[in-house]
Design a protein around this motif. Structure first.
Motif, PDB file in Angstrom:
ATOM      1  N   ARG A  66     -19.449 -41.539  50.467  1.00 16.59           N
ATOM      2  CA  ARG A  66     -20.197 -42.080  51.209  1.00 16.59           C
ATOM      3  C   ARG A  66     -20.235 -43.712  51.011  1.00 16.59           C
ATOM      4  O   ARG A  66     -20.050 -44.591  52.043  1.00 16.59           O
ATOM      5  CB  ARG A  66     -21.818 -41.706  51.170  1.00 16.59           C
ATOM      6  N   PHE A  67     -20.354 -43.961  49.925  1.00 13.62           N
ATOM      7  CA  PHE A  67     -20.001 -45.491  49.704  1.00 13.62           C
ATOM      8  C   PHE A  67     -18.585 -45.833  50.002  1.00 13.62           C
ATOM      9  O   PHE A  67     -18.603 -47.227  50.431  1.00 13.62           O
ATOM     10  CB  PHE A  67     -20.425 -45.641  48.151  1.00 13.62           C
ATOM     11  N   ARG A  68     -17.695 -45.358  49.727  1.00 13.72           N
ATOM     12  CA  ARG A  68     -16.400 -45.820  50.044  1.00 13.72           C
ATOM     13  C   ARG A  68     -16.183 -46.087  51.581  1.00 13.72           C
ATOM     14  O   ARG A  68     -15.698 -46.908  52.115  1.00 13.72           O
ATOM     15  CB  ARG A  68     -15.240 -44.714  49.413  1.00 13.72           C
ATOM     16  N   ALA A  69     -16.691 -44.831  52.415  1.00 14.24           N
ATOM     17  CA  ALA A  69     -16.820 -45.165  53.713  1.00 14.24           C
ATOM     18  C   ALA A  69     -17.857 -46.270  54.303  1.00 14.24           C
ATOM     19  O   ALA A  69     -17.120 -47.055  55.049  1.00 14.24           O
ATOM     20  CB  ALA A  69     -17.328 -43.840  54.365  1.00 14.24           C
ATOM     21  N   ASP A  70     -18.737 -46.570  53.803  1.00  8.18           N
ATOM     22  CA  ASP A  70     -19.588 -47.755  54.066  1.00  8.18           C
ATOM     23  C   ASP A  70     -18.843 -49.061  53.825  1.00  8.18           C
ATOM     24  O   ASP A  70     -18.869 -50.068  54.433  1.00  8.18           O
ATOM     25  CB  ASP A  70     -20.901 -47.720  53.159  1.00  8.18           C
ATOM     26  N   GLN A  71     -17.832 -49.092  52.784  1.00  4.39           N
ATOM     27  CA  GLN A  71     -16.983 -50.274  52.469  1.00  4.39           C
ATOM     28  C   GLN A  71     -15.738 -50.331  53.087  1.00  4.39           C
ATOM     29  O   GLN A  71     -15.139 -51.317  53.008  1.00  4.39           O
ATOM     30  CB  GLN A  71     -16.863 -50.312  50.915  1.00  4.39           C
ATOM     31  N   GLY A  72     -15.559 -49.449  54.220  1.00  8.80           N
ATOM     32  CA  GLY A  72     -14.360 -49.317  54.960  1.00  8.80           C
ATOM     33  C   GLY A  72     -13.405 -48.969  54.192  1.00  8.80           C
ATOM     34  O   GLY A  72     -12.064 -49.322  54.762  1.00  8.80           O
ATOM     35  N   LEU A  73     -13.267 -48.483  52.969  1.00 14.60           N
ATOM     36  CA  LEU A  73     -11.971 -47.972  52.222  1.00 14.60           C
ATOM     37  C   LEU A  73     -11.410 -46.776  53.235  1.00 14.60           C
ATOM     38  O   LEU A  73     -12.077 -45.861  53.374  1.00 14.60           O
ATOM     39  CB  LEU A  73     -12.366 -47.440  50.890  1.00 14.60           C
ATOM     40  N   GLN A  74     -10.120 -46.895  53.011  1.00 14.31           N
ATOM     41  CA  GLN A  74      -9.274 -45.460  53.529  1.00 14.31           C
ATOM     42  C   GLN A  74      -9.489 -44.420  52.650  1.00 14.31           C
ATOM     43  O   GLN A  74      -9.583 -44.625  51.492  1.00 14.31           O
ATOM     44  CB  GLN A  74      -7.792 -46.030  53.747  1.00 14.31           C
ATOM     45  N   PRO A  75      -9.537 -43.168  53.270  1.00 14.73           N
ATOM     46  CA  PRO A  75      -9.623 -41.966  52.538  1.00 14.73           C
ATOM     47  C   PRO A  75      -8.821 -41.985  51.044  1.00 14.73           C
ATOM     48  O   PRO A  75      -9.009 -41.269  50.064  1.00 14.73           O
ATOM     49  CB  PRO A  75      -9.456 -40.886  53.332  1.00 14.73           C
ATOM     50  N   GLY A  76      -7.488 -42.448  51.465  1.00 14.99           N
ATOM     51  CA  GLY A  76      -6.174 -42.166  50.508  1.00 14.99           C
ATOM     52  C   GLY A  76      -6.238 -43.350  49.640  1.00 14.99           C
ATOM     53  O   GLY A  76      -5.452 -43.428  48.631  1.00 14.99           O
ATOM     54  N   GLN A  77      -7.039 -44.465  49.665  1.00 10.85           N
ATOM     55  CA  GLN A  77      -7.163 -45.762  49.061  1.00 10.85           C
ATOM     56  C   GLN A  77      -7.462 -45.601  47.485  1.00 10.85           C
ATOM     57  O   GLN A  77      -8.555 -44.977  47.206  1.00 10.85           O
ATOM     58  CB  GLN A  77      -7.632 -46.675  49.618  1.00 10.85           C
ATOM     59  N   ARG A  78      -6.954 -45.838  46.745  1.00 11.94           N
ATOM     60  CA  ARG A  78      -7.205 -45.666  45.243  1.00 11.94           C
ATOM     61  C   ARG A  78      -7.836 -47.012  44.745  1.00 11.94           C
ATOM     62  O   ARG A  78      -7.483 -48.068  44.896  1.00 11.94           O
ATOM     63  CB  ARG A  78      -5.715 -45.453  44.236  1.00 11.94           C
ATOM     64  N   VAL A  79      -8.945 -46.786  43.832  1.00 16.18           N
ATOM     65  CA  VAL A  79      -9.862 -47.643  43.680  1.00 16.18           C
ATOM     66  C   VAL A  79     -10.215 -47.538  41.706  1.00 16.18           C
ATOM     67  O   VAL A  79     -10.253 -46.263  41.462  1.00 16.18           O
ATOM     68  CB  VAL A  79     -11.225 -47.681  44.067  1.00 16.18           C
ATOM     69  N   LEU A  91     -22.819 -47.433  40.832  1.00 14.36           N
ATOM     70  CA  LEU A  91     -23.571 -46.183  41.383  1.00 14.36           C
ATOM     71  C   LEU A  91     -23.969 -45.325  40.370  1.00 14.36           C
ATOM     72  O   LEU A  91     -23.328 -44.383  39.919  1.00 14.36           O
ATOM     73  CB  LEU A  91     -22.650 -45.439  42.567  1.00 14.36           C
ATOM     74  N   PRO A  92     -25.490 -45.235  40.269  1.00 14.28           N
ATOM     75  CA  PRO A  92     -26.079 -44.150  39.440  1.00 14.28           C
ATOM     76  C   PRO A  92     -26.354 -42.877  40.207  1.00 14.28           C
ATOM     77  O   PRO A  92     -26.885 -43.135  41.421  1.00 14.28           O
ATOM     78  CB  PRO A  92     -27.133 -44.846  38.751  1.00 14.28           C
ATOM     79  N   VAL A  93     -25.638 -41.767  39.915  1.00 11.19           N
ATOM     80  CA  VAL A  93     -26.084 -40.743  40.519  1.00 11.19           C
ATOM     81  C   VAL A  93     -26.092 -39.372  39.578  1.00 11.19           C
ATOM     82  O   VAL A  93     -25.259 -39.399  38.967  1.00 11.19           O
ATOM     83  CB  VAL A  93     -25.082 -40.396  41.906  1.00 11.19           C
ATOM     84  N   ALA A  94     -27.069 -38.496  40.106  1.00  9.57           N
ATOM     85  CA  ALA A  94     -27.116 -37.116  39.277  1.00  9.57           C
ATOM     86  C   ALA A  94     -26.963 -37.306  37.726  1.00  9.57           C
ATOM     87  O   ALA A  94     -26.144 -36.655  36.950  1.00  9.57           O
ATOM     88  CB  ALA A  94     -26.143 -36.342  39.702  1.00  9.57           C
ATOM     89  N   GLY A  95     -27.625 -38.389  37.284  1.00  7.86           N
ATOM     90  CA  GLY A  95     -27.369 -38.589  35.660  1.00  7.86           C
ATOM     91  C   GLY A  95     -26.191 -39.264  35.134  1.00  7.86           C
ATOM     92  O   GLY A  95     -26.021 -39.620  34.219  1.00  7.86           O
ATOM     93  N   ALA A  96     -25.138 -39.691  36.057  1.00  8.57           N
ATOM     94  CA  ALA A  96     -23.936 -40.142  35.978  1.00  8.57           C
ATOM     95  C   ALA A  96     -23.928 -41.686  36.399  1.00  8.57           C
ATOM     96  O   ALA A  96     -24.705 -41.966  37.294  1.00  8.57           O
ATOM     97  CB  ALA A  96     -22.770 -39.353  36.384  1.00  8.57           C
ATOM     98  N   THR A  97     -22.875 -42.398  36.054  1.00  7.56           N
ATOM     99  CA  THR A  97     -22.684 -43.814  36.394  1.00  7.56           C
ATOM    100  C   THR A  97     -21.331 -43.862  36.880  1.00  7.56           C
ATOM    101  O   THR A  97     -20.322 -43.550  36.100  1.00  7.56           O
ATOM    102  CB  THR A  97     -23.130 -44.808  35.390  1.00  7.56           C
ATOM    103  N   VAL A  98     -20.904 -44.368  38.169  1.00  9.04           N
ATOM    104  CA  VAL A  98     -19.670 -44.412  38.576  1.00  9.04           C
ATOM    105  C   VAL A  98     -19.411 -46.167  38.800  1.00  9.04           C
ATOM    106  O   VAL A  98     -20.353 -46.625  39.904  1.00  9.04           O
ATOM    107  CB  VAL A  98     -19.093 -43.800  39.955  1.00  9.04           C
ATOM    108  N   ALA A  99     -18.597 -46.745  37.977  1.00 15.35           N
ATOM    109  CA  ALA A  99     -18.378 -48.239  38.254  1.00 15.35           C
ATOM    110  C   ALA A  99     -17.207 -48.416  38.851  1.00 15.35           C
ATOM    111  O   ALA A  99     -16.131 -47.844  38.331  1.00 15.35           O
ATOM    112  CB  ALA A  99     -18.633 -48.904  36.937  1.00 15.35           C
ATOM    113  N   LEU A 100     -17.146 -49.228  40.055  1.00 15.33           N
ATOM    114  CA  LEU A 100     -15.989 -49.219  40.704  1.00 15.33           C
ATOM    115  C   LEU A 100     -15.476 -50.762  40.816  1.00 15.33           C
ATOM    116  O   LEU A 100     -16.392 -51.639  40.667  1.00 15.33           O
ATOM    117  CB  LEU A 100     -16.127 -48.776  42.114  1.00 15.33           C
TER     118      LEU A 100
END
Length: 874
Positions: A741-754, A791-800
């Motif tokens: 959802r965050f990637r889509a909000d930022q306008g990233l393409q589905p296949g774009q690697r981050v 992004l903190p979610v479900a006890g995990a943290t994803v830093a982009l």
């Protein structure tokens, strides 16, 4: 879930074509099923029986969406029961459809410049049989197109020799029990078809007519009546008023002059009259109105027939020989000339009955006909539901059933046609009347002749559940397959066909009802909920959609809309969506086979499985249990929806995707997942098969090497559940969903690697990092990694690290503009809702709409502010 396992034959996987082509698959598959006898039923079998009769379509008919809908539901039920080990009989056949078929053949004769009378009765009936053999029954081929698993070797026709014997037998028994009699009563008469017709064959619609108020009598004895059928006044034999109506008490018992005639008619007092309606006085025409006939019976009034069978006036005088509509205008003109018209209302919209076959306006007519005394039969039909021997589903339909059977009038069963079961009664030269059973000698000799009428089509179709099994003979099929397990039919014929089957089944079969359950469904409508009709321009030929999207797609769309007793909207877009689902099943199974999915050998022990494997097997068992429960409750829409979301969302979009990293890594874990994926596909295809039989057959036989999914074993819930694995995968799904959802909000393409850093320690899904990275297109963080969003979610943290993927300044500017617009929308909505004057005057729906706008604005503001918080500073 089956043990699977060692029971199924295995074979090397055949490579599937890249695309599913229904047209290449469906026809040959169906013929193979029929040739192998999968749909036949053996009366000698020791398997438990499961019986359903087809509501017999008219021999003149073709497959319409209503048929396709009903047949889909019945086929789903019988396919599942066959897989569960029942001796399953879906009894096919067709109805001779008296009026409809006679009309078709008469039209064909008309093209030759002939009528049935030119041929005579015997030759005409022979002509109908010839037509039936050459042109009738095209619906059988269309049923094959749909995939109907009926026992074709048992196909019956309501005019075949065996069913004719059943009709004659039950007529004789009812006659001997004084439940059939002949009497002169008011019936629905079609002046075009020249026959009585049943209530089911009358279609009511609002027509523009005229309401004429006219003055009867002279001087103080004047009374005003109103009618929409002025022509019938020639047959009036009384005027009726309510006994408590003070306005007319002085007239009750007197005779007043009937205009345009030389007759005087009485004024009678009858409680049927509503003193509040119109003038409180009604004209009484016993020979041309059912209510008037009842009044006439109560007051011993004569019944004067003033129209012949063609609705032409027969009363002596200047109107004789005029058609009823011509006479209506002429009579009103004559009354107007005498100054007797008090008021005329045109147009006057009122409900008028029309013949469903030829659309001619029905004429109530006094006629000598044959009748069934339904009182004791209807009581038995009501009692069978009340005492629980028969269940009606959904239960709320019971009230409609009782309203009907508890108030049934005697049933007119004679029709003035040549095509049909001729009434088995002979008349002698001295007034003798003899009812002849199938084993009786027909009276012969001078002056003897058979009744010329035939029986109502509903009479023979009312015997369908037992006559098709060989009754009145005590056959093995009758003993094995009666009563039916369930009747699946539309609520629209609950009162007609269903009630008649209940009455006749209980009567003929010694109190045993014809079925255990009556499962009622609604009517198919267009996507806007409007009735489908050629005149509306929204009628659909289901063959067109089957040609375009495949039979499975049509079937799945219809089943997915089938809530018990509720009408079913359907649109082409929905069928296209179901075609996409069939393609999804095909492509996912093809991918699985290419990656080694297998059903060979037993399932590994849970201890050898990954959490992903245990999760999908736990969910699979839950779905098996859910689908079984929904089938038993006839919840086709819910079970189809459950299977759709399980197959598409959980199996194809999650399990298959999560397993890709396992397959790529290889080793023992991959072998376990291949076996689990094979099990999941095996069971899922079986669960889907009753609704989408063709694509599942092709995929299942390719996957398993089995003979046919039609005769495969239905899955059962093994009881395996793993709530811990389910919670683990649900947490993983939450992370993936939120980051997507965050990637889509930022306008990233589905296949774009981050580039990303995952902090999973301490979470229940720490072992899934490789799968998460693959699903989210996340690269390792690298030396130059800079966390620009966390992004903190479900006890995990994803830093982009989004520094190299988006223009942060431009994105902040865009979001700031969206935020300002949302805040302005909120201010405007709050201002209106805070304005007492506005709230006092505005309609509720307008206020509700403003409240909805405020709630939407609040949601948008929360979402945009969260997106801005996650972005790095420009």
């Amino acid at each position: 879930m089956t043990e699977n396992a060692q029971q199924q034959p295995s074979a090397p996987h055949t490579e599937l074509p890249t695309q599913y082509a229904p047209a290449d698959v469906e026809g040959p598959l169906y013929e193979r099923w029929v040739e192998r006898g999968y749909f036949e039923a053996d009366a000698k079998s020791d398997k438990p029986p499961y019986t359903i009769v087809i509501p017999p379509p008219n021999v003149t008919g073709s497959l319409h969406l209503g048929h396709a809908f009903e047949h889909t539901l019945i086929d789903a039920l019988t396919r599942r029961k066959r897989m569960q080990g029942f001796e399953t009989l879906w009894q096919p056949g067709m109805d001779h459809a008296g009026i409809a078929t006679q009309n078709v053949v008469e039209r064909e004769l008309g093209k030759e410049g002939k009528s049935r009378h030119d041929l005579g009765r015997e030759a005409f009936v022979e002509r109908v049989w010839q037509w039936k053999g050459e042109s009738g029954g095209q619906i059988s081929g269309q049923m094959r197109r749909l995939g109907d698993g009926v026992a074709w070797s048992r196909e019956r026709f309501t005019m075949d020799e065996g069913l004719s014997q059943a009709v004659q037998t039950i007529f004789k028994r009812l006659y001997d029990d004084e439940l059939i009699y002949r009497a002169e009563r008011i019936i629905n008469w079609c002046p075009r078809c020249l026959t009585a017709i049943s209530d089911i064959e009358v279609e009511y619609q609002d027509d523009d007519g005229e309401l004429v108020s006219m003055k009867y009598g002279e001087g103080d004895d004047t009374i005003v009546v109103a009618t929409t059928r002025a022509e019938t006044m020639l047959g009036d034999t009384a005027v009726a008023v309510h006994p408590d109506d003070e306005r007319y008490k002085h007239l009750v018992g007197k005779e007043i002059r009937l205009p345009l005639t030389d007759r005087f008619i009485p004024v009678v007092a009858d409680t049927h009259v509503d003193p509040e309606f119109g003038t409180g006085a009604v004209k009484v025409t016993p020979a041309h109105d059912p209510n008037d006939f009842e009044i006439g019976q109560r007051h011993n009034l004569p019944s004067l027939t003033v129209m012949d069978e063609h609705a032409v006036i027969t009363a002596h005088g200047p109107f004789q020989g005029l058609d009823r509509l011509e006479a209506r205008s002429a009579i009103v003109a004559a009354l107007r000339a005498e100054g007797r018209i008090v008021a005329e209302k045109r147009p006057y919209v009122h409900s008028v009955g029309h013949c469903s076959r030829c659309k001619t306006t029905i004429e109530p007519r006094l006629s000598m006909q044959w009748w069934v005394k339904v009182g004791p039969l209807a009581k038995a039909a009501g009692d069978a539901v009340r005492d629980g021997r028969v269940k009606i589903h959904p239960q709320e339909m019971e009230k409609r059933y009782f309203d009907w059977v508890d108030n049934l009038h005697d049933w007119c069963i004679s029709r003035q046609l040549w095509w049909g079961h001729r009434i088995p009664v002979w008349y002698g030269p001295n007034g003798e009347v003899v009812c002849v059973g199938p084993d009786d000698e027909v009276p012969t000799g001078e002056g003897w002749h058979q009744d010329t009428d035939v029986l109502d089509t509903w009479f023979s179709s009312g015997l369908w559940p037992f006559s098709t099994l060989g009754w009145p003979e005590q056959t093995e099929s009758l003993a094995k397959f009666y009563p039916n397990s369930v009747l699946v039919t539309g609520y629209d014929i609950l009162f007609f066909w269903v009630a008649r089957m209940m009455m006749f089944g209980l009567y003929a079969m010694d109190g045993t009802p014809p079925f255990h359950t009556i499962a009622l469904h609604g009517m198919v409508r267009d996507q806007f909920g409007k009735k489908m009709s050629k005149s509306f321009g929204n009628a659909v030929n289901p063959l067109d959609w089957m040609d375009k999207y495949g039979s499975d797609a049509l079937r799945f769309t219809l089943a997915r809309g089938a809530n018990p007793g509720v009408d079913v909207p359907i649109g082409e877009d929905w069928v296209q969506g179901s075609r996409n689902f069939a393609n999804k099943i095909w492509n996912a199974t093809r991918f699985a086979l290419m990656n080694g999915a297998t059903v060979e050998g037993p399932l590994p022990e849970p201890s050898a499985m990954s959490a992903t494997d245990r999760w999908i097997l736990s969910r699979l068992n839950s779905v098996v249990a859910e689908v079984d429960a929904l089938y038993e409750d006839f919840q086709f829409a819910k079970l189809s929806d459950a299977l759709f979301h399980f197959a598409w969302d959980e199996v194809f979009d999650w399990y298959v995707e999560l397993s890709k990293t396992t397959f790529q890594a290889g080793g023992p874990a991959a072998e376990v997942s291949k076996r689990v994926l094979g099990e999941v596909l095996d069971v899922t295809l079986k669960l889907l098969h009753p609704v989408v039989p063709f694509v599942t057959e092709t995929l299942w036989t390719t996957l398993t090497g089995g003979e046919s999914i039609v005769v495969a074993e239905w899955p059962t819930d093994s009881g395996f559940r793993d709530t811990a694995a389910e919670r683990e995968i649900e947490s993983l799904q939450a992370v993936v969903t939120e980051v997507r959802r965050f990637r889509a909000d930022q306008g990233l393409q589905p296949g774009q690697r981050v580039p990303a850093r995952l902090e999973l320690d301490g979470t229940p899904f720490a072992a899934h990092e490789a799968a998460i990275r693959q699903l989210l297109r996340l690269q390792p963080e690298g030396e130059a990694f800079s966390a620009t969003a966390t992004l903190p979610v479900a006890g995990a943290t994803v830093a982009l690290d989004l520094s190299g993927t988006i223009d942060v300044a431009a994105e902040r500017k865009r979001l700031a503009k969206d935020l300002a617009a949302a805040q302005k929308e909120r201010q405007q909505a709050e201002a209106k809702l805070g304005n007492e004057a506005f709230l006092a005057k505005a309609p509720d729906n307008v206020v509700d709409k403003i409240r909805g706008r405020l709630a939407k604005a609040d949601e948008d503001i929360t979402r945009i502010e969260a997106q801005l918080d996650r972005l790095p500073q420009a």
